[in-house]
Scaffold this motif. Sequence first.
Motif, PDB file in Angstrom:
ATOM      1  N   ASP A 107       0.826  -1.209   0.000  1.00 35.60           N
ATOM      2  CA  ASP A 107       0.000   0.000   0.000  1.00 35.60           C
ATOM      3  C   ASP A 107       0.860   1.258   0.000  1.00 35.60           C
ATOM      4  O   ASP A 107       0.559   2.219  -0.710  1.00 35.60           O
ATOM      5  N   LYS A 110       2.058   1.829  -3.386  1.00 34.06           N
ATOM      6  CA  LYS A 110       0.948   2.201  -4.263  1.00 34.06           C
ATOM      7  C   LYS A 110       0.536   3.669  -4.062  1.00 34.06           C
ATOM      8  O   LYS A 110       0.243   4.376  -5.017  1.00 34.06           O
ATOM      9  N   TYR A 111       0.527   4.127  -2.817  1.00 31.45           N
ATOM     10  CA  TYR A 111       0.037   5.473  -2.518  1.00 31.45           C
ATOM     11  C   TYR A 111       1.026   6.578  -2.863  1.00 31.45           C
ATOM     12  O   TYR A 111       0.637   7.693  -3.180  1.00 31.45           O
ATOM     13  N   ALA A 116      -0.119  11.273  -6.759  1.00 35.28           N
ATOM     14  CA  ALA A 116      -0.857  10.963  -5.534  1.00 35.28           C
ATOM     15  C   ALA A 116      -1.689  12.147  -5.064  1.00 35.28           C
ATOM     16  O   ALA A 116      -1.242  13.295  -5.106  1.00 35.28           O
ATOM     17  N   GLU A 119      -5.165  12.740  -0.051  1.00 41.43           N
ATOM     18  CA  GLU A 119      -5.728  11.616   0.711  1.00 41.43           C
ATOM     19  C   GLU A 119      -4.814  10.384   0.642  1.00 41.43           C
ATOM     20  O   GLU A 119      -4.580   9.718   1.649  1.00 41.43           O
ATOM     21  N   GLU A 120      -4.284  10.093  -0.544  1.00 38.54           N
ATOM     22  CA  GLU A 120      -3.376   8.954  -0.695  1.00 38.54           C
ATOM     23  C   GLU A 120      -2.092   9.176   0.101  1.00 38.54           C
ATOM     24  O   GLU A 120      -1.589   8.254   0.747  1.00 38.54           O
ATOM     25  N   SER A 123      -2.768   8.623   3.687  1.00 37.94           N
ATOM     26  CA  SER A 123      -2.873   7.173   3.927  1.00 37.94           C
ATOM     27  C   SER A 123      -1.489   6.555   4.020  1.00 37.94           C
ATOM     28  O   SER A 123      -1.231   5.705   4.875  1.00 37.94           O
TER      29      SER A 123
END
Length: 155
Positions: A107, A110-111, A116, A119-120, A123
């Motif tokens: 994750d 990925k973020y 990005a 919010e990503e 996270s």
Amino acid sequence: MSEPPLKIQLLGGFQVWVEGTPIPRLRTRKGQALLAHLLLKHPAPIQREWLAGTLWPDSPEEQSNHSLRQCLNDLRGVLGNEGKRIQSPSRRTLAFDAEGVEADILDLQKYVKPTASQEELLSAIGLYGGHLLGESGEESLLKAQEELKQLFLNA
């Protein structure tokens, strides 16, 4: 939201849950490092020879290959039904099927990307619980540990 079949936390320590239940303790920390290497290289296969030499650099080739087989059996065993995710695309390679798996390092990767959203990025920041495998000091993961730390700092 239902529990993922396999949840893996490698940042800040090692914790794995199969269908919401923590797995039994692995016999050695090398199993943790093996799982980390498989996830970091996902979806690409990894040469068994490279893994054995990397995880047991001071052992003769025959012994390091034997240690890898034992470690692999231990890891698959504690993962139970999810152990099938550690696949052998060929006799000389291993790969990890991460479909439907929740893993903090996947994750995080990925973020944190050039496109990005805020919010990503938030996270990603929330995912970073500390060094890869905590303070285990696994030399074979020091470069990956630094790269993941850099991803966090970039976020």
